[in-house]
Design a protein around this motif. Structure first.
Motif, PDB file in Angstrom:
ATOM      1  N   GLU A  21       0.828  -1.208   0.000  1.00 26.80           N
ATOM      2  CA  GLU A  21       0.000   0.000   0.000  1.00 26.80           C
ATOM      3  C   GLU A  21       0.861   1.256   0.000  1.00 26.80           C
ATOM      4  O   GLU A  21       0.551   2.232  -0.689  1.00 26.80           O
ATOM      5  CB  GLU A  21      -0.932  -0.013   1.199  1.00 26.80           C
ATOM      6  N   THR A  22       1.959   1.239   0.755  1.00 28.95           N
ATOM      7  CA  THR A  22       2.864   2.383   0.803  1.00 28.95           C
ATOM      8  C   THR A  22       3.490   2.630  -0.569  1.00 28.95           C
ATOM      9  O   THR A  22       3.537   3.766  -1.039  1.00 28.95           O
ATOM     10  CB  THR A  22       3.976   2.144   1.845  1.00 28.95           C
ATOM     11  N   LYS A  23       3.961   1.572  -1.203  1.00 33.41           N
ATOM     12  CA  LYS A  23       4.560   1.709  -2.532  1.00 33.41           C
ATOM     13  C   LYS A  23       3.538   2.215  -3.538  1.00 33.41           C
ATOM     14  O   LYS A  23       3.855   3.035  -4.399  1.00 33.41           O
ATOM     15  CB  LYS A  23       5.137   0.371  -3.000  1.00 33.41           C
ATOM     16  N   ARG A  24       2.297   1.726  -3.422  1.00 33.33           N
ATOM     17  CA  ARG A  24       1.239   2.163  -4.341  1.00 33.33           C
ATOM     18  C   ARG A  24       0.969   3.661  -4.182  1.00 33.33           C
ATOM     19  O   ARG A  24       0.805   4.386  -5.162  1.00 33.33           O
ATOM     20  CB  ARG A  24      -0.035   1.349  -4.082  1.00 33.33           C
ATOM     21  N   LYS A  25       0.950   4.140  -2.933  1.00 31.38           N
ATOM     22  CA  LYS A  25       0.731   5.567  -2.681  1.00 31.38           C
ATOM     23  C   LYS A  25       1.866   6.405  -3.266  1.00 31.38           C
ATOM     24  O   LYS A  25       1.632   7.461  -3.836  1.00 31.38           O
ATOM     25  CB  LYS A  25       0.585   5.828  -1.187  1.00 31.38           C
ATOM     26  N   GLU A  26       3.094   5.925  -3.110  1.00 23.83           N
ATOM     27  CA  GLU A  26       4.247   6.640  -3.661  1.00 23.83           C
ATOM     28  C   GLU A  26       4.156   6.722  -5.185  1.00 23.83           C
ATOM     29  O   GLU A  26       4.429   7.771  -5.777  1.00 23.83           O
ATOM     30  CB  GLU A  26       5.542   5.944  -3.243  1.00 23.83           C
ATOM     31  N   ILE A  27       3.775   5.633  -5.824  1.00 25.76           N
ATOM     32  CA  ILE A  27       3.635   5.623  -7.283  1.00 25.76           C
ATOM     33  C   ILE A  27       2.522   6.563  -7.715  1.00 25.76           C
ATOM     34  O   ILE A  27       2.663   7.319  -8.682  1.00 25.76           O
ATOM     35  CB  ILE A  27       3.386   4.190  -7.791  1.00 25.76           C
ATOM     36  N   ASP A  28       1.394   6.539  -6.994  1.00 28.06           N
ATOM     37  CA  ASP A  28       0.276   7.430  -7.324  1.00 28.06           C
ATOM     38  C   ASP A  28       0.687   8.894  -7.212  1.00 28.06           C
ATOM     39  O   ASP A  28       0.285   9.715  -8.034  1.00 28.06           O
ATOM     40  CB  ASP A  28      -0.927   7.152  -6.417  1.00 28.06           C
ATOM     41  N   GLU A  29       1.478   9.244  -6.196  1.00 23.87           N
ATOM     42  CA  GLU A  29       1.938  10.623  -6.024  1.00 23.87           C
ATOM     43  C   GLU A  29       2.794  11.064  -7.216  1.00 23.87           C
ATOM     44  O   GLU A  29       2.718  12.206  -7.665  1.00 23.87           O
ATOM     45  CB  GLU A  29       2.733  10.763  -4.733  1.00 23.87           C
ATOM     46  N   ILE A  30       3.597  10.162  -7.737  1.00 25.75           N
ATOM     47  CA  ILE A  30       4.459  10.496  -8.876  1.00 25.75           C
ATOM     48  C   ILE A  30       3.630  10.751 -10.124  1.00 25.75           C
ATOM     49  O   ILE A  30       3.846  11.722 -10.851  1.00 25.75           O
ATOM     50  CB  ILE A  30       5.480   9.360  -9.130  1.00 25.75           C
ATOM     51  N   PHE A  31       2.651   9.883 -10.390  1.00 23.43           N
ATOM     52  CA  PHE A  31       1.909   9.957 -11.647  1.00 23.43           C
ATOM     53  C   PHE A  31       0.656  10.819 -11.585  1.00 23.43           C
ATOM     54  O   PHE A  31       0.044  11.072 -12.632  1.00 23.43           O
ATOM     55  CB  PHE A  31       1.542   8.551 -12.126  1.00 23.43           C
ATOM     56  N   ASP A  32       0.244  11.296 -10.412  1.00 26.07           N
ATOM     57  CA  ASP A  32      -0.957  12.125 -10.309  1.00 26.07           C
ATOM     58  C   ASP A  32      -0.843  13.408 -11.122  1.00 26.07           C
ATOM     59  O   ASP A  32      -1.839  13.914 -11.635  1.00 26.07           O
ATOM     60  CB  ASP A  32      -1.266  12.464  -8.847  1.00 26.07           C
ATOM     61  N   LYS A  33       0.368  13.959 -11.274  1.00 26.98           N
ATOM     62  CA  LYS A  33       0.524  15.209 -12.017  1.00 26.98           C
ATOM     63  C   LYS A  33       0.402  15.007 -13.526  1.00 26.98           C
ATOM     64  O   LYS A  33       0.318  15.960 -14.271  1.00 26.98           O
ATOM     65  CB  LYS A  33       1.849  15.879 -11.665  1.00 26.98           C
ATOM     66  N   TYR A  34       0.362  13.763 -13.993  1.00 27.47           N
ATOM     67  CA  TYR A  34       0.253  13.478 -15.416  1.00 27.47           C
ATOM     68  C   TYR A  34      -1.131  12.986 -15.822  1.00 27.47           C
ATOM     69  O   TYR A  34      -1.309  12.462 -16.913  1.00 27.47           O
ATOM     70  CB  TYR A  34       1.294  12.420 -15.829  1.00 27.47           C
ATOM     71  N   LEU A  35      -2.121  13.161 -14.957  1.00 29.28           N
ATOM     72  CA  LEU A  35      -3.462  12.682 -15.265  1.00 29.28           C
ATOM     73  C   LEU A  35      -4.068  13.466 -16.426  1.00 29.28           C
ATOM     74  O   LEU A  35      -3.896  14.672 -16.539  1.00 29.28           O
ATOM     75  CB  LEU A  35      -4.365  12.804 -14.043  1.00 29.28           C
ATOM     76  N   ILE A  36      -4.786  12.762 -17.275  1.00 29.14           N
ATOM     77  CA  ILE A  36      -5.443  13.360 -18.434  1.00 29.14           C
ATOM     78  C   ILE A  36      -6.937  13.104 -18.299  1.00 29.14           C
ATOM     79  O   ILE A  36      -7.364  11.990 -17.997  1.00 29.14           O
ATOM     80  CB  ILE A  36      -4.926  12.746 -19.750  1.00 29.14           C
ATOM     81  N   ASP A  37      -7.742  14.130 -18.538  1.00 27.51           N
ATOM     82  CA  ASP A  37      -9.192  13.985 -18.465  1.00 27.51           C
ATOM     83  C   ASP A  37      -9.695  13.283 -19.717  1.00 27.51           C
ATOM     84  O   ASP A  37      -9.601  13.807 -20.827  1.00 27.51           O
ATOM     85  CB  ASP A  37      -9.850  15.360 -18.323  1.00 27.51           C
ATOM     86  N   LEU A  38     -10.188  12.061 -19.569  1.00 29.83           N
ATOM     87  CA  LEU A  38     -10.693  11.283 -20.692  1.00 29.83           C
ATOM     88  C   LEU A  38     -12.205  11.101 -20.608  1.00 29.83           C
ATOM     89  O   LEU A  38     -12.765  10.184 -21.208  1.00 29.83           O
ATOM     90  CB  LEU A  38     -10.027   9.903 -20.722  1.00 29.83           C
ATOM     91  N   SER A  39     -12.892  11.986 -19.895  1.00 29.65           N
ATOM     92  CA  SER A  39     -14.331  11.827 -19.705  1.00 29.65           C
ATOM     93  C   SER A  39     -15.106  11.977 -21.008  1.00 29.65           C
ATOM     94  O   SER A  39     -16.152  11.370 -21.178  1.00 29.65           O
ATOM     95  CB  SER A  39     -14.844  12.822 -18.664  1.00 29.65           C
TER      96      SER A  39
END
Length: 78
Positions: free
Chosen positions: A47-65
């Motif tokens: 879970e800790t590693k997953r949170k760290e990965i999410d923090e790295i990639f959150d700034k690259y999110l693209i709205d695909l709605s």
């Protein structure tokens, strides 16, 4: 499936086999059972590693709605 967990107290132990298994091929696998704390520590680590990965990639999110996949356009190789 028949599962039996025990703590050996002597060098040689006997494992009871259910009578309905007599005359059939039976596989016996023996291995030490780890403590449940190790499993929770591993889960927390994941879970800790997953949170760290999410923090790295959150700034690259693209709205695909509003995205709609066009199969014809995807298969147009011209």
């Amino acid at each position: 499936m028949y599962r039996q967990i025990f703590i050996p107290t002597m060098q040689n132990n006997c494992i009871s086999i259910p009578p309905e298994w007599y005359g059939k091929k039976v596989e016996v696998i023996a291995f030490p059972v780890s403590e449940t704390e190790a499993t929770t520590e591993k889960q927390e680590s994941i879970e800790t590693k997953r949170k760290e990965i999410d923090e790295i990639f959150d700034k690259y999110l693209i709205d695909l709605s509003n995205f709609k996949f066009d199969r014809d356009e995807a298969n147009n190789y011209d």
